[in-house]
Design a protein around this motif. Sequence first.
Motif, mmCIF file in Angstrom:
data_model
loop_
_atom_site.group_PDB
_atom_site.id
_atom_site.type_symbol
_atom_site.label_atom_id
_atom_site.label_comp_id
_atom_site.label_asym_id
_atom_site.label_seq_id
_atom_site.Cartn_x
_atom_site.Cartn_y
_atom_site.Cartn_z
ATOM 1 N N PRO A 1 103.160 -19.914 78.267
ATOM 2 C CA PRO A 1 103.919 -19.343 77.022
ATOM 3 C C PRO A 1 104.837 -18.224 77.468
ATOM 4 O O PRO A 1 104.666 -17.520 78.553
ATOM 5 N N ALA A 2 105.862 -17.958 76.567
ATOM 6 C CA ALA A 2 106.501 -16.894 76.866
ATOM 7 C C ALA A 2 105.870 -15.514 76.732
ATOM 8 O O ALA A 2 106.268 -14.602 77.568
ATOM 9 N N LEU A 3 104.872 -15.290 75.711
ATOM 10 C CA LEU A 3 104.144 -14.039 75.804
ATOM 11 C C LEU A 3 102.811 -14.150 75.448
ATOM 12 O O LEU A 3 102.395 -15.023 74.956
ATOM 13 N N VAL A 4 101.775 -13.626 76.259
ATOM 14 C CA VAL A 4 100.484 -13.609 76.087
ATOM 15 C C VAL A 4 99.984 -12.344 75.251
ATOM 16 O O VAL A 4 100.303 -11.348 75.581
ATOM 17 N N LEU A 5 99.296 -12.586 74.228
ATOM 18 C CA LEU A 5 98.751 -11.646 73.286
ATOM 19 C C LEU A 5 97.132 -11.342 73.541
ATOM 20 O O LEU A 5 96.521 -12.359 73.361
ATOM 21 N N ALA A 6 96.875 -10.196 74.004
ATOM 22 C CA ALA A 6 95.270 -10.098 74.303
ATOM 23 C C ALA A 6 95.020 -9.006 73.232
ATOM 24 O O ALA A 6 95.315 -7.677 73.370
ATOM 25 N N ASP A 7 93.714 -9.245 72.556
ATOM 26 C CA ASP A 7 93.153 -8.244 71.571
ATOM 27 C C ASP A 7 91.903 -7.960 72.068
ATOM 28 O O ASP A 7 90.980 -8.646 71.888
ATOM 29 N N GLU A 8 91.798 -6.783 72.863
ATOM 30 C CA GLU A 8 90.426 -6.191 73.190
ATOM 31 C C GLU A 8 89.597 -7.416 74.067
ATOM 32 O O GLU A 8 88.550 -7.617 73.862
ATOM 33 N N PRO A 9 90.279 -7.918 75.049
ATOM 34 C CA PRO A 9 89.785 -9.145 76.026
ATOM 35 C C PRO A 9 88.667 -8.798 76.639
ATOM 36 O O PRO A 9 87.750 -9.671 76.935
ATOM 37 N N THR A 10 88.493 -7.556 76.932
ATOM 38 C CA THR A 10 87.242 -6.937 77.638
ATOM 39 C C THR A 10 86.132 -6.210 76.680
ATOM 40 O O THR A 10 85.065 -5.668 77.312
ATOM 41 N N GLY A 11 86.274 -6.421 75.607
ATOM 42 C CA GLY A 11 85.438 -5.756 74.649
ATOM 43 C C GLY A 11 84.020 -6.457 74.515
ATOM 44 O O GLY A 11 83.044 -5.554 74.079
ATOM 45 N N ALA A 12 83.690 -7.688 74.840
ATOM 46 C CA ALA A 12 82.404 -8.092 74.634
ATOM 47 C C ALA A 12 81.725 -8.129 75.923
ATOM 48 O O ALA A 12 80.895 -8.747 76.248
ATOM 49 N N LEU A 13 82.410 -7.612 77.115
ATOM 50 C CA LEU A 13 81.996 -8.090 78.537
ATOM 51 C C LEU A 13 81.371 -6.696 79.125
ATOM 52 O O LEU A 13 81.627 -5.433 78.753
#
Length: 255
Positions: free
Chosen positions: A163-175
């Motif tokens: 993809p042109a752009l990857v959007l990550a929303d709190e990707p480490t929040g549950a780790l």
Amino acid sequence: MASLLQVTGLTKIYGKRGAATRALDGVDLSLEAGEYVGIMGASGSGKTTLLNCVSTIDKPTSGSILVEGRELTRLKGKELTRFRRERLGFIFQDCNLLDTLTAFENIALSLSIVGTPAGEIRPRVEETAQLLGIGDCLDKYPYQMSGGQQQRCAAARAIVTHPALVLADEPTGALDSKSARMLLERLEVLNRERGTTILMVTHDAFTASCCQRVVFLRDGQIFQELSRGELDRRAFFAQIIRVITQLGGEMEDVL
């Protein structure tokens, strides 16, 4: 050089008149291709609203969002669905893997949806899985993988279509901390080796210190920006903490 993402005068108002809440208030933001940018701010600062507008999950009240020169606020129906599917990648706090599919099948599904020729699917899935350090997990189902492996599988699913752009929303929040570090290391590899452009919302200063640039929101507006430049991660982390301190009690949840 034209920006890959250009946000201009972005405003989002929820509710009406007396009960209106201005979640975003004239935000201007641009990302060049290959940048890795973090968005930080206290709860209610507008960071998730900004990501939701860029990801087309939410529609702004006013303003412009250009991705690769295309105005997202004007896309509708099938055109919007196709653009979201082909040019945007999504990594959420909840990995949202399909329990009845193996890791390989979860990742391959993204390629099938965009019409990738069958002969290209396996090598692309395997190459992406190796890049994210889950090459030995491809035959496993989500319940057979750790939380960190599941999230890296979700990341592989997001970027396998290039993809042109990857959007990550709190990707480490549950780790846990170890899994979070492994995911962040892999995202840095993606950005560095594949040139993946990433816009990531996070409340965590350590996570933000992985980025090349961090934008701080306050009351729906940009409060400050930091660029990492030639700083090492420890020094950049210290700068981020100083800005958080300036924001005071509003960002106690990040400390």
